[in-house]
Design a protein around this motif. Structure first.
Motif, short mmCIF file in Angstrom:
data_model
loop_
_atom_site.label_atom_id
_atom_site.label_comp_id
_atom_site.label_asym_id
_atom_site.label_seq_id
_atom_site.Cartn_x
_atom_site.Cartn_y
_atom_site.Cartn_z
N PRO A 1 0.81 -1.21 0.00
CA PRO A 1 0.00 0.00 0.00
C PRO A 1 0.85 1.27 0.00
N ASP A 2 0.22 2.35 -0.47
CA ASP A 2 0.90 3.65 -0.46
C ASP A 2 1.20 4.06 0.97
N ARG A 3 2.27 4.77 1.15
CA ARG A 3 2.63 5.29 2.46
C ARG A 3 3.13 6.71 2.29
N PRO A 4 3.02 7.53 3.30
CA PRO A 4 3.47 8.92 3.17
C PRO A 4 5.00 9.01 3.28
N CYS A 5 5.52 10.10 2.79
CA CYS A 5 6.94 10.38 2.90
C CYS A 5 7.30 10.52 4.38
N LEU B 1 6.20 9.00 -4.83
CA LEU B 1 6.06 8.40 -6.15
C LEU B 1 6.51 6.95 -6.11
N LEU B 2 7.47 6.66 -5.22
CA LEU B 2 8.05 5.33 -5.16
C LEU B 2 8.63 5.10 -3.77
N HIS B 3 8.47 3.91 -3.26
CA HIS B 3 9.17 3.50 -2.04
C HIS B 3 9.72 2.12 -2.30
N TRP B 4 10.94 1.90 -1.82
CA TRP B 4 11.66 0.70 -2.22
C TRP B 4 12.67 0.34 -1.13
N HIS B 5 12.83 -0.96 -0.88
CA HIS B 5 13.89 -1.40 0.03
C HIS B 5 15.21 -1.24 -0.70
N GLY B 6 16.18 -0.68 -0.01
CA GLY B 6 17.50 -0.51 -0.60
C GLY B 6 18.16 -1.84 -0.87
N PRO B 7 19.39 -1.82 -1.35
CA PRO B 7 20.11 -3.05 -1.65
C PRO B 7 20.14 -3.99 -0.43
N LEU B 8 20.20 -5.24 -0.72
CA LEU B 8 20.18 -6.30 0.29
C LEU B 8 21.19 -6.03 1.40
N THR C 1 21.40 -3.71 3.58
CA THR C 1 21.72 -2.34 3.99
C THR C 1 20.72 -1.80 5.01
N GLY C 2 19.48 -2.31 4.97
CA GLY C 2 18.45 -1.82 5.88
C GLY C 2 17.91 -0.45 5.50
N VAL C 3 18.24 0.04 4.33
CA VAL C 3 17.80 1.37 3.89
C VAL C 3 16.45 1.25 3.19
N TRP C 4 15.51 2.13 3.56
CA TRP C 4 14.22 2.22 2.90
C TRP C 4 14.26 3.48 2.05
N MET C 5 14.25 3.32 0.73
CA MET C 5 14.39 4.46 -0.18
C MET C 5 13.02 5.02 -0.53
N GLU C 6 12.92 6.34 -0.55
CA GLU C 6 11.67 7.02 -0.89
C GLU C 6 11.94 8.06 -1.97
N LEU C 7 11.05 8.12 -2.95
CA LEU C 7 11.13 9.14 -3.98
C LEU C 7 9.96 10.08 -3.78
N CYS C 8 10.24 11.27 -3.25
CA CYS C 8 9.22 12.24 -2.92
C CYS C 8 9.40 13.48 -3.80
N PRO C 9 8.37 13.88 -4.55
CA PRO C 9 8.52 15.04 -5.42
C PRO C 9 8.78 16.34 -4.65
N ALA C 10 8.37 16.42 -3.41
CA ALA C 10 8.61 17.64 -2.63
C ALA C 10 10.01 17.66 -2.03
N CYS C 11 10.46 16.54 -1.51
CA CYS C 11 11.75 16.49 -0.79
C CYS C 11 12.95 16.24 -1.70
N ASP C 12 12.76 15.57 -2.81
CA ASP C 12 13.89 15.11 -3.62
C ASP C 12 14.13 15.89 -4.90
N VAL C 13 13.36 16.94 -5.13
CA VAL C 13 13.48 17.67 -6.39
C VAL C 13 14.85 18.33 -6.55
N HIS C 14 15.57 18.58 -5.47
CA HIS C 14 16.89 19.21 -5.54
C HIS C 14 18.01 18.22 -5.88
N ARG C 15 17.72 16.94 -5.83
CA ARG C 15 18.73 15.92 -6.12
C ARG C 15 18.66 15.55 -7.60
N PRO C 16 19.77 15.64 -8.35
CA PRO C 16 19.73 15.45 -9.81
C PRO C 16 19.12 14.14 -10.28
#
Length: 112
Positions: free
Chosen positions: A16-20, A28-35, A37-52
């Motif tokens: 299910p969708d979850r908030p940033c 736009l996307l949420h994803w478990h990072g590489p095996l 690492t324990g990182v949960w990656m999030e693609l947020c149009p508000a928070c990540d627009v400054h990252r190329p």
């Protein structure tokens, strides 16, 4: 269903969708990072627009005429950028050692 109507969870395959976690907005996307690492990656149009890499992924996602063949490279760049922000870096891949010359019996006649 058109690609423009697909939800982020259909791309992520992660339920299910979850908030940033940073701003509470829609992801736009949420994803478990590489095996391991324990990182949960999030693609947020508000928070990540400054990252190329994230910005390029966001622009691709919002483009109704997006090229699906661009997704693997966009995802790889976004993943590397996100993991770097979490203190991880991709290890350089070792170069393959040069192959020894072919044995003379393996070279076609007239070419050796």
């Amino acid at each position: 269903m058109t690609s423009a109507s697909m939800r982020s969870s259909e791309y992520a395959g992660s339920g299910p969708d979850r908030p940033c976690s940073r701003c509470g907005g829609d992801l736009l996307l949420h994803w478990h990072g590489p095996l391991m690492t324990g990182v949960w990656m999030e693609l947020c149009p508000a928070c990540d627009v400054h990252r190329p890499a994230a910005r390029a992924f966001i622009q691709w996602y919002r483009d109704a005429d997006r090229d699906p063949t661009a997704l693997p490279q966009l995802f790889e760049h976004w993943e590397a950028e996100t993991m770097h922000a979490h203190g991880w870096s991709r290890a350089p891949q070792p170069e393959a050692p040069p192959s020894p010359p072919a044995h003379l019996r393996l070279v076609p006649r007239g070419q050796g």
